[in-house]
Design a protein around this motif. Sequence first.
Motif, PDB file in Angstrom:
ATOM      1  N   LYS A   3      -8.424 -13.541   3.546  1.00 45.54           N
ATOM      2  CA  LYS A   3      -7.496 -12.754   2.734  1.00 45.54           C
ATOM      3  C   LYS A   3      -7.362 -11.358   3.308  1.00 45.54           C
ATOM      4  O   LYS A   3      -8.353 -10.685   3.593  1.00 45.54           O
ATOM      5  CB  LYS A   3      -7.963 -12.708   1.286  1.00 45.54           C
ATOM      6  N   VAL A   4      -6.106 -10.926   3.440  1.00 43.64           N
ATOM      7  CA  VAL A   4      -5.781  -9.644   4.050  1.00 43.64           C
ATOM      8  C   VAL A   4      -4.985  -8.807   3.065  1.00 43.64           C
ATOM      9  O   VAL A   4      -4.060  -9.311   2.409  1.00 43.64           O
ATOM     10  CB  VAL A   4      -4.958  -9.848   5.341  1.00 43.64           C
ATOM     11  N   GLY A   5      -5.327  -7.537   2.952  1.00 43.73           N
ATOM     12  CA  GLY A   5      -4.536  -6.596   2.175  1.00 43.73           C
ATOM     13  C   GLY A   5      -3.776  -5.680   3.104  1.00 43.73           C
ATOM     14  O   GLY A   5      -4.308  -5.237   4.132  1.00 43.73           O
ATOM     15  N   ILE A   6      -2.528  -5.384   2.779  1.00 39.04           N
ATOM     16  CA  ILE A   6      -1.699  -4.499   3.600  1.00 39.04           C
ATOM     17  C   ILE A   6      -1.442  -3.221   2.816  1.00 39.04           C
ATOM     18  O   ILE A   6      -0.980  -3.263   1.676  1.00 39.04           O
ATOM     19  CB  ILE A   6      -0.368  -5.168   3.993  1.00 39.04           C
ATOM     20  N   ILE A   7      -1.729  -2.085   3.437  1.00 38.79           N
ATOM     21  CA  ILE A   7      -1.505  -0.781   2.815  1.00 38.79           C
ATOM     22  C   ILE A   7      -0.321  -0.136   3.517  1.00 38.79           C
ATOM     23  O   ILE A   7      -0.387   0.207   4.700  1.00 38.79           O
ATOM     24  CB  ILE A   7      -2.760   0.106   2.931  1.00 38.79           C
ATOM     25  N   GLY A   8       0.785  -0.018   2.792  1.00 35.31           N
ATOM     26  CA  GLY A   8       2.023   0.501   3.364  1.00 35.31           C
ATOM     27  C   GLY A   8       3.082  -0.578   3.409  1.00 35.31           C
ATOM     28  O   GLY A   8       2.912  -1.584   4.099  1.00 35.31           O
ATOM     29  N   ALA A   9       4.178  -0.365   2.661  1.00 38.03           N
ATOM     30  CA  ALA A   9       5.231  -1.378   2.561  1.00 38.03           C
ATOM     31  C   ALA A   9       6.484  -0.978   3.318  1.00 38.03           C
ATOM     32  O   ALA A   9       7.590  -1.394   2.967  1.00 38.03           O
ATOM     33  CB  ALA A   9       5.566  -1.640   1.098  1.00 38.03           C
ATOM     34  N   VAL A  65     -10.986  -9.647  -0.708  1.00 43.68           N
ATOM     35  CA  VAL A  65     -10.216  -9.213   0.460  1.00 43.68           C
ATOM     36  C   VAL A  65     -11.162  -8.976   1.632  1.00 43.68           C
ATOM     37  O   VAL A  65     -12.092  -8.182   1.553  1.00 43.68           O
ATOM     38  CB  VAL A  65      -9.415  -7.927   0.148  1.00 43.68           C
ATOM     39  N   ASP A  66     -10.910  -9.674   2.724  1.00 36.95           N
ATOM     40  CA  ASP A  66     -11.775  -9.580   3.906  1.00 36.95           C
ATOM     41  C   ASP A  66     -11.406  -8.408   4.809  1.00 36.95           C
ATOM     42  O   ASP A  66     -12.281  -7.789   5.412  1.00 36.95           O
ATOM     43  CB  ASP A  66     -11.676 -10.873   4.719  1.00 36.95           C
TER      44      ASP A  66
END
Length: 336
Positions: A3-9, A65-66
Amino acid sequence: MMKVGIIGAGRIGKVHGESIANHLKGAEVAAMADPCWTGDSRAWAKSMEIPVLDDYHEILRDPSVDAVLICSSTQTHAPISIEAIRSGKHVFCEKPISHDLSEIKAVMQELEKHPVKYQVGFNRRFDHNFHAVRQAVADGRVGDIHIVKITSRDPDCPPISYVRVSGGLFMDMMIHDFDMVRYLTASDVKEVYVNAAVLVDPEIGRAGDVDTAIVTMRLSNGALAVIDNSRRAVYGYDQRAEVFGSIGQVAVENDLPSNAVVSTANGVTAEKPLHFFLERYMNAYAAEIGEFLNAIRDDEPVPVSANDGLQAVLIAVAANRSMAEHRPVKLSEIRF
């Protein structure tokens, strides 16, 4: 499933979101965070079935979240990197880590305390053309390296509002080419000399930047390198490289929509280069995230380290000093 989290859209966050969803098996975007969501961005995230958050700290606090991808504005890269490292997340950070060398040093010091992976987003290393050049050099097919030439020209200038906050041509645009010189040669840069001008758009000059530059460098392996940049190439996105050595050379040309060449009585014509970086490097963006995730799974070193990020910024700082002082600048002069 990682699982990946993205910061910035923004644009690059969306590129990585689509890369993970469409090209990378075994990974999914757990959430995307941005304090300034637009209607279009929310609609895009909904179409990708990506949960949206306003506060990136929710991603950092989520134990499922990894890894996180930091795709926010440049001034946030270093502080968010440090928070993410302390939270135990593996981190992929878009270039540059910071314009401030002391902030990069702080990130690297934090990495010494926490056993997480940290990769910097120099996507061109994962392009099929430049990878082929690197492989030919590594295999010894050009012999000892004597000369490196890199051409990098954008199809058009960015908005002046962006130029003012970009960090300048060397920190924003040519930083990719600085990294490419190090990647293709497996050698560090020792000295930088700059010739630069405003030849494309006077507004860029009024914003305190240049739009055209030639940079020459001496490398630690004795080779010489030259980079030319322009903010506007009317024929498209111009991305070429050559390494010349003692027993041969290797060179790559632009990617084209096709390699068809039409010959008639009126002349010989071919396709223009792919228009911009999204068309040219989309597969490279997917490949760099794939390598990052593989490094996590296999507990191997990442292919682009924090030190690689530091070295590219050091070269950019030296280039800015060379331009300002009209002289060659050794990297050993840069203190932080």
